[in-house]
Design a protein around this motif. Structure first.
Motif, PDB file in Angstrom:
ATOM      1  N   LYS A   1      -4.699  -0.863  -2.504  1.00 52.60           N
ATOM      2  CA  LYS A   1      -4.611   0.460  -1.885  1.00 52.60           C
ATOM      3  C   LYS A   1      -3.149   0.900  -1.892  1.00 52.60           C
ATOM      4  CE  LYS A   1      -8.246  -0.838   1.298  1.00 52.60           C
ATOM      5  NZ  LYS A   1      -8.411  -1.496   2.574  1.00 52.60           N
ATOM      6  N   PRO A   2      -2.888   2.211  -1.967  1.00 55.63           N
ATOM      7  CA  PRO A   2      -1.498   2.698  -1.966  1.00 55.63           C
ATOM      8  C   PRO A   2      -0.677   2.199  -0.768  1.00 55.63           C
ATOM      9  CG  PRO A   2      -2.981   4.465  -2.572  1.00 55.63           C
ATOM     10  CD  PRO A   2      -3.843   3.297  -2.177  1.00 55.63           C
ATOM     11  N   ALA A   3      -1.278   2.108   0.406  1.00 49.18           N
ATOM     12  CA  ALA A   3      -0.548   1.616   1.588  1.00 49.18           C
ATOM     13  C   ALA A   3      -0.111   0.165   1.377  1.00 49.18           C
ATOM     14  CB  ALA A   3      -1.408   1.737   2.838  1.00 49.18           C
ATOM     15  N   CYS A   4      -0.957  -0.625   0.748  1.00 46.23           N
ATOM     16  CA  CYS A   4      -0.617  -2.024   0.473  1.00 46.23           C
ATOM     17  C   CYS A   4       0.507  -2.118  -0.552  1.00 46.23           C
ATOM     18  CB  CYS A   4      -1.840  -2.787  -0.028  1.00 46.23           C
ATOM     19  SG  CYS A   4      -3.026  -3.179   1.267  1.00 46.23           S
ATOM     20  N   ILE A   5       0.459  -1.272  -1.552  1.00 46.54           N
ATOM     21  CA  ILE A   5       1.508  -1.277  -2.574  1.00 46.54           C
ATOM     22  C   ILE A   5       2.859  -1.008  -1.914  1.00 46.54           C
ATOM     23  CG2 ILE A   5       2.400  -0.064  -4.612  1.00 46.54           C
ATOM     24  CD1 ILE A   5      -0.573   0.368  -5.433  1.00 46.54           C
ATOM     25  N   LYS A   6       2.900  -0.041  -1.018  1.00 40.76           N
ATOM     26  CA  LYS A   6       4.155   0.314  -0.344  1.00 40.76           C
ATOM     27  C   LYS A   6       4.652  -0.842   0.532  1.00 40.76           C
ATOM     28  CE  LYS A   6       7.384   3.230   0.910  1.00 40.76           C
ATOM     29  NZ  LYS A   6       8.507   3.453   0.038  1.00 40.76           N
ATOM     30  N   ILE A   7       3.758  -1.459   1.279  1.00 38.01           N
ATOM     31  CA  ILE A   7       4.149  -2.576   2.158  1.00 38.01           C
ATOM     32  C   ILE A   7       4.673  -3.753   1.335  1.00 38.01           C
ATOM     33  CG2 ILE A   7       3.220  -4.357   3.706  1.00 38.01           C
ATOM     34  CD1 ILE A   7       1.412  -2.114   4.904  1.00 38.01           C
ATOM     35  N   ILE A   8       3.959  -4.121   0.279  1.00 40.59           N
ATOM     36  CA  ILE A   8       4.373  -5.237  -0.573  1.00 40.59           C
ATOM     37  C   ILE A   8       5.704  -4.919  -1.258  1.00 40.59           C
ATOM     38  CG2 ILE A   8       3.789  -6.507  -2.693  1.00 40.59           C
ATOM     39  CD1 ILE A   8       0.865  -6.502  -1.636  1.00 40.59           C
ATOM     40  N   ASP A   9       5.865  -3.675  -1.698  1.00 39.63           N
ATOM     41  CA  ASP A   9       7.120  -3.264  -2.326  1.00 39.63           C
ATOM     42  C   ASP A   9       8.290  -3.438  -1.359  1.00 39.63           C
ATOM     43  OD1 ASP A   9       8.847  -2.129  -4.280  1.00 39.63           O
ATOM     44  OD2 ASP A   9       8.644  -0.163  -3.352  1.00 39.63           O
ATOM     45  N   LEU A  10       8.140  -2.963  -0.133  1.00 35.23           N
ATOM     46  CA  LEU A  10       9.229  -3.055   0.841  1.00 35.23           C
ATOM     47  C   LEU A  10       9.538  -4.505   1.226  1.00 35.23           C
ATOM     48  CD1 LEU A  10       8.407  -0.072   3.241  1.00 35.23           C
ATOM     49  CD2 LEU A  10      10.214  -0.182   1.525  1.00 35.23           C
ATOM     50  N   LEU A  11       8.500  -5.272   1.541  1.00 36.46           N
ATOM     51  CA  LEU A  11       8.710  -6.622   2.068  1.00 36.46           C
ATOM     52  C   LEU A  11       9.086  -7.646   1.002  1.00 36.46           C
ATOM     53  CD1 LEU A  11       5.807  -6.853   4.679  1.00 36.46           C
ATOM     54  CD2 LEU A  11       8.239  -6.506   5.132  1.00 36.46           C
ATOM     55  N   TYR A  12       8.463  -7.551  -0.184  1.00 29.49           N
ATOM     56  CA  TYR A  12       8.623  -8.629  -1.159  1.00 29.49           C
ATOM     57  C   TYR A  12       9.483  -8.265  -2.359  1.00 29.49           C
ATOM     58  CZ  TYR A  12       5.141 -10.654   1.796  1.00 29.49           C
ATOM     59  OH  TYR A  12       4.493 -11.141   2.904  1.00 29.49           O
ATOM     60  N   PHE A  13       9.613  -6.965  -2.666  1.00 28.93           N
ATOM     61  CA  PHE A  13      10.416  -6.581  -3.817  1.00 28.93           C
ATOM     62  C   PHE A  13      11.742  -5.953  -3.416  1.00 28.93           C
ATOM     63  CE2 PHE A  13       6.189  -6.907  -5.596  1.00 28.93           C
ATOM     64  CZ  PHE A  13       6.440  -7.638  -6.730  1.00 28.93           C
ATOM     65  N   LYS A  14      11.789  -5.344  -2.245  1.00 27.35           N
ATOM     66  CA  LYS A  14      13.043  -4.718  -1.803  1.00 27.35           C
ATOM     67  C   LYS A  14      13.729  -5.517  -0.711  1.00 27.35           C
ATOM     68  CE  LYS A  14      12.023  -0.124  -3.377  1.00 27.35           C
ATOM     69  NZ  LYS A  14      11.049   0.895  -3.125  1.00 27.35           N
TER      70      LYS A  14
END
Length: 177
Positions: free
Chosen positions: A129-142
């Motif tokens: 889901k888009p909300a999950c993509i944003k959370i994973i991006d912030l926590l694990y990629f950024k």
């Protein structure tokens, strides 16, 4: 990519050639993760070297039966990168940012696709889901902390933690299918 257990075991036994091969296999993906956190090529290259020194020095602590090698080294890279951004030298180097840094930051905020493609998980991320993509991006990629991610998304910390657990469970289900 199938896990190269024979190379991992050889490295754990002190085989420098196996270590060199693992470096070649994983350095580009790890560099992408590191750069997404530190946003500086020179710093990312230094951190990458530190990460591989840690991998070599701590290789015996990795257990093939307890998790994937890539996950283990990814965590080393992520934690080392975050530690670097919290260091006094890094903070001092960022005090006098030029406008080109802001252009790089703006460009890098939309680089999740490039990073996930580099490590071969884009197809799994796309299924979330888009909300999950944003959370994973912030926590694990950024490299955001949970507190910072909650502020960025303007949601309570508890909500972020619950959504993160749900997103990781969904991602695990997709990956292990």
């Amino acid at each position: 990519m199938e896990q190269p257990n024979s190379l991992i075991i050889a490295m754990q036994n002190g085989d420098e050639k196996a270590f060199s091969t693992l470096y070649t296999m994983y350095s580009e993906a790890l560099y992408g993760i590191i750069y997404s956190i530190v946003l500086d090529n020179n710093v990312a290259e230094e951190v990458l070297q530190d990460v591989f020194i840690k991998i070599w020095d701590n290789s015996k602590s990795y257990d093939i039966n307890k998790g994937r090698f890539f996950t283990w080294i990814l965590n080393i890279a992520r934690n080392t990168s975050i530690d670097e951004t919290r260091s006094k030298a890094y903070k001092n180097s960022k005090k006098n940012l030029s406008t080109t840094n802001f252009v790089d930051i703006i460009k890098s905020t939309d680089s999740l696709n490039k990073k996930t493609n580099a490590i071969g998980i884009q197809k799994f991320i796309d299924a979330l889901k888009p909300a999950c993509i944003k959370i994973i991006d912030l926590l694990y990629f950024k490299g955001f902390t949970q507190v910072d991610a909650a502020k960025d998304l303007d949601i309570p910390l508890g909500t972020l933690k619950t959504r993160n657990r749900t997103c990781l469970r969904d991602l695990r289900t997709i990956v292990l299918g």
